[in-house]
Design an enzyme around this catalytic site. Structure first.
Site: not given
Length: 324
Positions: A29, A59-60, A83, A85, A129
């Site tokens: 991203e 979208s991971e 991140f 997370d 985060h």
């Protein structure tokens, strides 16, 4: 020899490998025109073009799905999860697909891909985060796990990861992005699974990774002024793990302290303690001590976040009291 920030080292390491091998691509991203949310990838789009530096949707799953498919069909992708997370969003892809494909295909399909991600606290991003989650990846068979602490190590280990035939996760401590360090000229290539001894001492061994490495080193300097000499080991790689360097250090000092940013329960230091207790119990002259973040979500409030993460003061006090 140049002085680079950790964030500039990320860009240099990626560019080094993209110049060396046209199969290396970057996807994530805002990694292209924006240069990354942490400004770790500026200029890569201009140098390598939109076919090799790709902005992904938010979208991971899409990022890692594209990276996995690219790796299976001949490319060597570097995927950025903004991140660490957010690995929770695509953990099935990481833990069940990417980590196991070589095994499930009896070696017929390899996945030479790198997943980079900003990890840990220190920047007041709060509980969703700021997590330090390298121990999540450490627990999954099939993944290699790196946590570089210096710009030079980041470049060398990133290069080794890109050239490795298996998936590698690199956890970049976001608190270190502005920190400067000396970086040799020319291309760098390091070796996975090798720890580095930053200083030698006979009284205690301090073991750390990532953002905790400079804090452990600073604590060792303070303790040295009091006559307590510590060996400081930067593990750098959690999988594979340099057990030999670890055990050699404990054999000299007889005391082990882990300095961990991850929450205490099931942190990587628990595995280190287990290994040392099993393989070097006779060398120990006192209990293994883990200096960790407590098992709580990391606060966003500055004073509370600083209190939760291991500080130089807490490391120094803990070692001093334990050696009593």
């Amino acid at each position: 020899m140049a002085q680079l920030t950790y964030r500039d080292a990320v860009r240099r390491g990626i560019a080094q490998e993209m110049r060396r091998d046209e199969r290396v691509v970057l996807i994530g991203e805002d990694v292209a025109a924006a240069g990354g949310v942490f400004k770790t990838t500026p200029g890569l789009l201009e140098e390598f073009g939109p076919r090799r530096v790709l902005d992904a949707p938010i979208s991971e799953q899409a990022i890692l799905g594209a990276a996995m498919g690219a790796a299976m069909t001949g490319l060597r992708p570097i995927a950025e999860i903004m991140f660490s997370d957010f690995l929770a969003v695509c953990w099935d892809m990481v833990a069940n697909e990417i980590a196991k494909t070589r095994y499930m295909t009896d070696g017929q399909v390899s996945l030479p891909l790198v997943i980079r991600t900003a990890n840990g606290g220190g920047l007041r991003f709060g509980g969703q985060h700021s997590q330090s989650v390298e121990n999540w990846a450490m627990a999954v068979p099939g993944l290699k796990v790196l946590v570089p602490a210096t710009p030079a190590d980041l470049i060398g280990l990133l290069a080794a990861a890109v050239r490795d035939p298996d998936p590698v996760l690199i956890f970049e401590p976001k608190a270190l992005y502005p920190v400067r360090g000396e970086v040799p000229d020319g291309d760098l290539l390091d070796t996975l699974g090798t720890a580095r001894v930053l200083r030698a001492g006979g009284d205690a061994t301090l073991v750390a990774v990532g953002a905790m490495v400079p804090r452990a080193a600073a604590a060792a300097e303070r303790l040295a002024a009091e006559g307590i000499e510590c060996t400081v080991v930067d593990l750098r790689s959690l999988v594979p793990l340099d057990v030999r360097t670890l055990l050699d250090a404990v054999a000299v000092t007889g005391r082990l302290f882990t300095v961990e940013e991850n929450p205490r329960l099931c942190g990587w230091g628990a595995e280190i303690a287990s290994i040392v207790a099993e393989e070097a119990f006779g060398a120990l002259t006192g209990p293994i001590v883990r200096i960790t973040t407590p098992h709580v979500p990391l606060p966003a409030a500055d004073a509370l976040e600083d209190l939760a993460r291991p500080s130089v003061d807490r490391i120094t006090d803990t070692v001093r009291k334990a050696l009593g």
